[in-house]
Each structure stands twice: as structure tokens, then as C-alpha cells.
Design a protein around this motif. Sequence first.
Motif, PDB file in Angstrom:
ATOM      1  N   PHE A   1       0.991   1.110 -13.846  1.00  0.00           N
ATOM      2  CA  PHE A   1       1.696  -0.207 -13.481  1.00  0.00           C
ATOM      3  C   PHE A   1       3.349   1.276 -12.669  1.00  0.00           C
ATOM      4  O   PHE A   1       3.876   1.024 -12.174  1.00  0.00           O
ATOM      5  N   LYS A   2       3.181   2.387 -13.637  1.00  0.00           N
ATOM      6  CA  LYS A   2       4.635   2.504 -13.939  1.00  0.00           C
ATOM      7  C   LYS A   2       4.683   3.799 -13.247  1.00  0.00           C
ATOM      8  O   LYS A   2       5.767   3.619 -11.807  1.00  0.00           O
ATOM      9  N   VAL A   3       3.295   4.119 -12.572  1.00  0.00           N
ATOM     10  CA  VAL A   3       3.683   5.592 -12.248  1.00  0.00           C
ATOM     11  C   VAL A   3       3.852   4.847 -10.272  1.00  0.00           C
ATOM     12  O   VAL A   3       3.892   5.216  -9.715  1.00  0.00           O
ATOM     13  N   THR A   4       2.398   3.725 -10.601  1.00  0.00           N
ATOM     14  CA  THR A   4       2.520   3.313  -9.054  1.00  0.00           C
ATOM     15  C   THR A   4       4.048   2.605  -8.358  1.00  0.00           C
ATOM     16  O   THR A   4       4.071   3.040  -7.402  1.00  0.00           O
ATOM     17  N   PHE A   5       4.486   1.962  -9.608  1.00  0.00           N
ATOM     18  CA  PHE A   5       5.736   2.047  -8.716  1.00  0.00           C
ATOM     19  C   PHE A   5       6.418   2.611  -8.671  1.00  0.00           C
ATOM     20  O   PHE A   5       7.440   2.596  -7.456  1.00  0.00           O
ATOM     21  N   ALA A   6       6.960   3.571  -8.911  1.00  0.00           N
ATOM     22  CA  ALA A   6       7.618   4.320  -8.446  1.00  0.00           C
ATOM     23  C   ALA A   6       7.386   5.367  -7.131  1.00  0.00           C
ATOM     24  O   ALA A   6       7.709   6.246  -6.338  1.00  0.00           O
ATOM     25  N   LEU A   7       5.885   5.878  -7.209  1.00  0.00           N
ATOM     26  CA  LEU A   7       5.448   6.071  -5.867  1.00  0.00           C
ATOM     27  C   LEU A   7       5.178   5.375  -5.185  1.00  0.00           C
ATOM     28  O   LEU A   7       5.621   5.694  -3.721  1.00  0.00           O
ATOM     29  N   ALA A   8       5.293   4.300  -4.872  1.00  0.00           N
ATOM     30  CA  ALA A   8       5.198   2.720  -3.944  1.00  0.00           C
ATOM     31  C   ALA A   8       6.178   2.956  -2.996  1.00  0.00           C
ATOM     32  O   ALA A   8       7.099   2.964  -2.224  1.00  0.00           O
ATOM     33  N   VAL A   9       8.044   3.347  -4.915  1.00  0.00           N
ATOM     34  CA  VAL A   9       8.920   2.870  -3.824  1.00  0.00           C
ATOM     35  C   VAL A   9       9.014   4.401  -2.707  1.00  0.00           C
ATOM     36  O   VAL A   9       9.673   4.358  -2.238  1.00  0.00           O
ATOM     37  N   ALA A  10       8.911   5.506  -3.440  1.00  0.00           N
ATOM     38  CA  ALA A  10       9.273   7.208  -3.001  1.00  0.00           C
ATOM     39  C   ALA A  10       8.628   6.765  -1.676  1.00  0.00           C
ATOM     40  O   ALA A  10       9.246   7.379  -0.915  1.00  0.00           O
ATOM     41  N   ILE A  11       7.372   6.186  -1.216  1.00  0.00           N
ATOM     42  CA  ILE A  11       6.868   6.124   0.017  1.00  0.00           C
ATOM     43  C   ILE A  11       7.486   5.020   0.974  1.00  0.00           C
ATOM     44  O   ILE A  11       7.230   5.829   1.838  1.00  0.00           O
TER      45      ILE A  11
END
Length: 300
Positions: free
Chosen positions: A216-226
Motif C-alpha cells: 500500500f505504501k509504495v502504491t500510494f507514493a507511486l500514484a501521487v508521483a504519477i
Amino acid sequence: MMELLQNPFMQRALIAAVLVGITAPAIGIYLVQRRQALMGDGIGHVAMTGVGLGFLLSTNPIWMATLVSVVGAVVMELIRWYGKTRGDLALAMLFYGGMAGGVMLINLSDAGSNANLTSYLFGSLASVSDSDVTAIVLLAAFVVLVTVGLRRQLFAVSQDEEFARVTGVPVRFLNLLIAVTAAVTVTVAMRVVGLLLVSALMVVPVAAAQQITRSFKVTFALAVAIGTAVTLSGTVTSYYQDVPPGATIVLLAIGVFVALTALAAPLARRRARALRAAEEAEAACTLRVPEARAGDEVKV
């Protein structure tokens, strides 16, 4: 590039784009986990009434849209709790009534016009004012505070409401908070992406990140970056190519989703090979050594 940064309206647009790119995926990840991906679209319809009221009452449409969207989001959550079999019909009435009411109110106001309506439906960089930026900054700060500060509790509620309730988490309050935060995010994004496309920016970056991430943490960060990357790229592209910013941003987000989906299969095969290699190595290390027989001598 320097010419772009020297224009005051583009400075405001870029600030708004960054904030939208951060906030939309930040709340969108919880909506996706809850299987409420289209909630932002429904709130966007309701927000139109707030925009129309803003023009009719000669107040800032963003603040009025925020107020109406929050009320609409709370009503949507109450319908989800108590609506039962008639819930879908009630939600449809709310969504369509919100859109129709907004169109009617804008046309009844002295300051409203079809041009104003189009800018809120599909986004408009040139119309972002200083007061809009101030409102967007304050609202975005609230969204970030909620989605990051309460991420553990919101994740628990989004994953399994019953388990969260058993562990003492205030499920109903957090459900309402998610709905209200989604409503605030819609009003943050409507000046850049538009009310009809804001739901896509909540969902598509999250779906793209999920193609190659597991936690979840990596998905959150990558989604915000995208989200931040596509909003900035779409804003710059719309300035130089004279194309609609909202549509450009959403199409770029879909392009990222397609690209990451294409990468997902090779990455999955690589992970599978690495896992098999690790399992084989572990099996080789744990082979049992034959035990010494009673009559054997043991040399030291």
C-alpha cells in the motif's frame, strides 16, 4: 520554458496542477480499495449546484462548491448505509439533480454564462485566479493532512469494515471523513481537470501504480508521483499546443496506465523466477544430513 513561468496565469495554473496531482490520487487510493471508483464522478455532478450558487450569490464558486459537495457526499454515505434496495435510484436522482441544478443556476445568474459552465466542466487554465489558488492551497492541505495523517485507520476501514469495527476503529466516522475528503478533492481539481474528468484523476494513477507495486505504501507514493507528473505535463502541453488541459491530463494518465500494464507481465515473470530460485536455494540449504549410526566413531 522561462516564458511559461513568467506568465502569472501559468504560475497559478502550475501551482494548482501540482496540488491536484497530489490530492486526487491520495484520496483515490482509498476509493479504489473500497470499490467506489466512480464516487468522484457523482460528487462532481453535485458540485455543479455549488458552482451555480456561487455565481448566483456572487461568491467564490470554489468555496460554495465545497460546501455543497460536502453536503452531497454526506448524503451519499447516508444513502449507502440506509438506502438498501432503493439506494441506487436515490443516488441517481442526487447526481442528475445536482448537474441540472447547477446548469440552471448558472444561467439564472447575471455573471454566469455557458463559457463559465464549460470551464468548470472541463477545466480552464486561464481562469484560475489568485483567490482560486488560495482556496485550492487550503483545501489541498486538508486533504493531505487526512490522507497521510490517518492512513492506517483509513486503510483498515477501506480493506475490511467489519474487522476494523471489531478492533475499535470508528468506522462510520472514517467513512464520512473519506466521503468529505473526496468532496473537497473534487473542488480542488475542478479548475484544472474539470468536474466531469476529476474522477479519472482519482482512479487512473492508482490503477497504474497497482500494475507494478504490491504494498500500500509504495502504491500510494507511486500514484501521487504519477498524478503530479501527468498534471504538470498536461498543463504545459495545453499551454504550448492550445488543447484542453483536463482532457490532456486524463489521456496522459491513461497512457501511463497502458505503459505500466505492458511492463507488469515481464516484471511478474521476473519476480516468479526470483521466488523459485530463492525457494530452491532454501531447499538445498535445509537438506537433512544423515544421522550417525550408533556403532560409528566420531572423530574430533
